[in-house]
Design an enzyme around this catalytic site. Structure first.
Site, PDB file in Angstrom:
ATOM      1  N   GLU A  67       0.835  -1.208   0.000  1.00 54.85           N
ATOM      2  CA  GLU A  67       0.000   0.000   0.000  1.00 54.85           C
ATOM      3  C   GLU A  67       0.866   1.254   0.000  1.00 54.85           C
ATOM      4  OE1 GLU A  67      -0.037  -2.589   2.009  1.00 54.85           O
ATOM      5  OE2 GLU A  67      -2.028  -3.014   2.853  1.00 54.85           O
ATOM      6  N   CYS A 101       0.389   1.317   7.438  1.00 56.46           N
ATOM      7  CA  CYS A 101      -0.208   1.685   6.144  1.00 56.46           C
ATOM      8  C   CYS A 101      -1.514   2.449   6.338  1.00 56.46           C
ATOM      9  CB  CYS A 101      -0.444   0.454   5.280  1.00 56.46           C
ATOM     10  SG  CYS A 101       1.088  -0.171   4.572  1.00 56.46           S
TER      11      CYS A 101
HETATM   12 ZN    ZN Z   1       1.467  -2.081   5.684  1.00 55.40          ZN
END
Ligand code: ZN
Length: 160
Positions: A67, A101
């Protein structure tokens, strides 16, 4: 633009494009240590796809998730407006972005932007559809409630 004026519903075509793209991204995973391949794809406001995969490092702390790879690629090319994200792995059920993330996504994406968590067997033709986990549709508001974001830094503070 006011958040309410923005529609967060993606077309079936956009969803399929995102899903296909996160699987393509996974193909380039560099994950010799975890052997856990992850693929992510972002759909930009102007309809482009930016793919990212996890890239590990012998110095484990240097590892970057799929990500964040996708976001770093996009933002470093001057693109920071997104309307969707899809994430997949080789696991048969949907996996979800890690905490780091989630915070990173928070910097660039709206709480309402759709995030598709796609089971790794999505395109597996051998497996019966009824035995597959469904794609999980979520958003950052659900994944990271009560979050801290750029707007918080604008808040008035007690003078030091
Ligand atoms: Zn991550």
């Amino acid at each position: 633009m006011a958040a309410a004026a923005k529609s967060w519903t993606l077309s079936g075509e956009q969803q399929e494009l995102l899903i296909k793209s996160c699987f393509e991204a996974k193909e380039h995973s560099y994950s010799p240590y975890s052997k856990f391949r992850v693929g992510a794809a972002l759909l930009t406001t102007d309809g482009k796809i930016v793919k990212g995969t996890n890239i590990e490092n012998a110095s484990y702390g240097g590892t970057i998730c799929a990500e964040r790879t996708a976001l770093v690629k996009a933002v470093s090319d001057g693109v920071c407006s997104f309307i969707g994200l899809a994430v997949t792995s080789d696991v048969a059920e949907p996996i979800s972005p890690c905490g780091m993330c989630r915070q990173f996504i928070r910097e660039f994406c709206s709480n309402e932007m759709p995030i598709f968590l796609v089971p790794g067997d999505y395109f597996d033709k051998e497996k019966e559809a009824s035995k597959k986990a469904p794609v999980k549709l979520t958003n950052l508001g659900e994944l990271l409630p009560f979050s801290f974001g750029p707007g918080d830094l604008e808040k008035p503070r007690k003078p030091s």
